[in-house]
Design a protein around this motif. Structure first.
Motif, PDB file in Angstrom:
ATOM      1  N   PRO A  15      33.633  -5.190 -27.773  1.00 11.78           N
ATOM      2  CA  PRO A  15      33.635  -4.369 -28.993  1.00 11.78           C
ATOM      3  C   PRO A  15      33.470  -5.232 -30.241  1.00 11.78           C
ATOM      4  O   PRO A  15      34.216  -6.181 -30.460  1.00 11.78           O
ATOM      5  N   GLN A  16      32.468  -4.905 -31.047  1.00 12.11           N
ATOM      6  CA  GLN A  16      32.185  -5.677 -32.242  1.00 12.11           C
ATOM      7  C   GLN A  16      32.953  -5.105 -33.439  1.00 12.11           C
ATOM      8  O   GLN A  16      33.166  -3.895 -33.525  1.00 12.11           O
ATOM      9  N   PRO A  17      33.373  -5.996 -34.354  1.00 16.19           N
ATOM     10  CA  PRO A  17      34.057  -5.488 -35.554  1.00 16.19           C
ATOM     11  C   PRO A  17      33.101  -4.656 -36.393  1.00 16.19           C
ATOM     12  O   PRO A  17      31.909  -4.961 -36.495  1.00 16.19           O
ATOM     13  N   LYS A  18      33.621  -3.609 -36.950  1.00 20.73           N
ATOM     14  CA  LYS A  18      32.786  -2.702 -37.752  1.00 20.73           C
ATOM     15  C   LYS A  18      32.526  -3.310 -39.118  1.00 20.73           C
ATOM     16  O   LYS A  18      33.450  -3.696 -39.835  1.00 20.73           O
ATOM     17  N   PRO A  19      31.247  -3.428 -39.512  1.00 17.18           N
ATOM     18  CA  PRO A  19      30.921  -4.019 -40.819  1.00 17.18           C
ATOM     19  C   PRO A  19      31.481  -3.199 -41.980  1.00 17.18           C
ATOM     20  O   PRO A  19      31.563  -1.960 -41.916  1.00 17.18           O
ATOM     21  N   MET A  20      31.885  -3.917 -43.036  1.00 15.69           N
ATOM     22  CA  MET A  20      32.344  -3.288 -44.270  1.00 15.69           C
ATOM     23  C   MET A  20      31.196  -3.391 -45.282  1.00 15.69           C
ATOM     24  O   MET A  20      30.759  -4.485 -45.616  1.00 15.69           O
ATOM     25  N   TYR A  60      27.593 -10.035 -42.645  1.00 12.35           N
ATOM     26  CA  TYR A  60      28.339  -8.842 -43.027  1.00 12.35           C
ATOM     27  C   TYR A  60      29.827  -9.164 -43.041  1.00 12.35           C
ATOM     28  O   TYR A  60      30.302 -10.054 -42.321  1.00 12.35           O
ATOM     29  N   GLN A  92      27.244  -2.827 -46.629  1.00  9.40           N
ATOM     30  CA  GLN A  92      25.925  -2.967 -46.023  1.00  9.40           C
ATOM     31  C   GLN A  92      25.756  -4.330 -45.340  1.00  9.40           C
ATOM     32  O   GLN A  92      26.333  -5.336 -45.761  1.00  9.40           O
ATOM     33  N   GLN A 113      21.280  -8.836 -35.015  1.00  7.85           N
ATOM     34  CA  GLN A 113      21.129  -7.397 -34.836  1.00  7.85           C
ATOM     35  C   GLN A 113      19.872  -7.119 -34.023  1.00  7.85           C
ATOM     36  O   GLN A 113      18.777  -7.565 -34.364  1.00  7.85           O
ATOM     37  N   ARG A 155      27.607  -8.754 -26.404  1.00  8.08           N
ATOM     38  CA  ARG A 155      27.349  -7.362 -26.755  1.00  8.08           C
ATOM     39  C   ARG A 155      28.191  -6.398 -25.946  1.00  8.08           C
ATOM     40  O   ARG A 155      28.287  -5.220 -26.283  1.00  8.08           O
ATOM     41  N   THR A 181      28.107 -10.770 -32.819  1.00 10.54           N
ATOM     42  CA  THR A 181      28.704 -11.698 -33.776  1.00 10.54           C
ATOM     43  C   THR A 181      28.738 -13.105 -33.195  1.00 10.54           C
ATOM     44  O   THR A 181      29.332 -13.323 -32.139  1.00 10.54           O
ATOM     45  N   VAL A 219      33.793  -8.104 -42.361  1.00 11.55           N
ATOM     46  CA  VAL A 219      34.590  -7.283 -41.446  1.00 11.55           C
ATOM     47  C   VAL A 219      36.055  -7.418 -41.843  1.00 11.55           C
ATOM     48  O   VAL A 219      36.456  -8.419 -42.458  1.00 11.55           O
TER      49      VAL A 219
END
Length: 253
Positions: free
Chosen positions: A107-112, A130, A114, A151, A104, A159, A132
């Protein structure tokens, strides 16, 4: 007068008839001469050995005219044999290193689109899937990867496993990469993947037994179907023998 001359003088004295032979003097001078010769011989041998060593060093390090300067190799040093006992290496853990996970604090990849809730819980975290963005050199038609993550109640993502195609197109019809748990130290990852097409049902086979997967359509592209297997029906990491997709009429895709 040298030692040799003294010995000769002592021996010549025996040639005169009026001279008494002094055996003690002859033997003493002879022993002294032999001793001197032995000492000289040992010194000569040592000197010869030293010269030979110098020649070897120069020969090893020397080069032709204009070449680099001779390299002088250090004399060998005697090393005591190791003591008998357990090697420090034996105390090192030989346990296999688990595959790395994205903590955590990374930096986590931003979900594309929902995030899909699988309804599987790991403590207070929920197992989610999700997409990415990804980039594969030389493969412009590969741009998405499917992540299995957890989450937290505050919305933070961790991830655990990310899979994506490495060639071709990530939107081509049919099944794409399938993700299996790799025995990580974290929470086990249920088997998952995605299918492109009008699939309403995904069925896996293992040891002759059929197992239905749970499915959800990706919000960014309804042709992309995310699926995962309930860990109580398919043990995470257990390999499937086969997998099929069927539409709403039961037709195999």
């Amino acid at each position: 007068m040298s030692e040799l001359e003294r010995l000769r003088a002592a021996m010549r004295a025996t040639e005169r008839p009026d001279t008494v032979l002094d055996l003690a003097t002859v033997m003493r001078e002879g022993r002294r001469l032999r001793t001197r010769r032995r000492v000289a011989g040992a010194g000569a041998a040592t000197l010869a050995t030293g010269l030979a060593s110098v020649v070897v060093v120069v020969a090893v390090g020397a080069s032709g005219p204009g070449g680099p300067a001779p390299t002088r190799h250090p004399a060998p040093v005697a090393v005591a044999p190791p003591s008998v006992g357990p090697s420090p290496l034996a105390e090192t853990s030989l346990s296999p290193t688990p595959p790395p996970t994205m903590g955590r604090d990374v930096p986590q990849p931003k979900p594309m689109g929902q995030i899909v809730d699988s309804k599987v819980r790991h403590g207070t975290d929920r197992r989610v899937y999700y997409f990415v963005p990804v980039s594969v050199p030389g493969e412009p038609r590969v741009s998405i990867g499917l992540a299995a993550g957890r989450q937290a109640p505050d919305g933070g993502l961790n991830t655990d496993l990310l899979l994506n195609d490495v060639q071709g197109s990530d939107r081509s019809a049919g099944f794409h990469q399938i993700g299996y748990d790799e025995g990580s130290a974290g929470a086990p990852v249920p088997t998952f993947g995605y299918f492109v097409g009008p699939a309403d049902r995904i069925i896996g086979t293992v040891d002759g037994r059929q197992v239905d997967a749970r499915v959800a359509r990706w919000s960014a592209d309804k042709q992309v179907v995310i699926f995962w297997f309930d860990p109580t029906q398919l043990t995470p990491g257990e390999r499937l023998d086969g997998i099929v997709a069927r539409d709403g009429t039961g037709r195999r895709l």
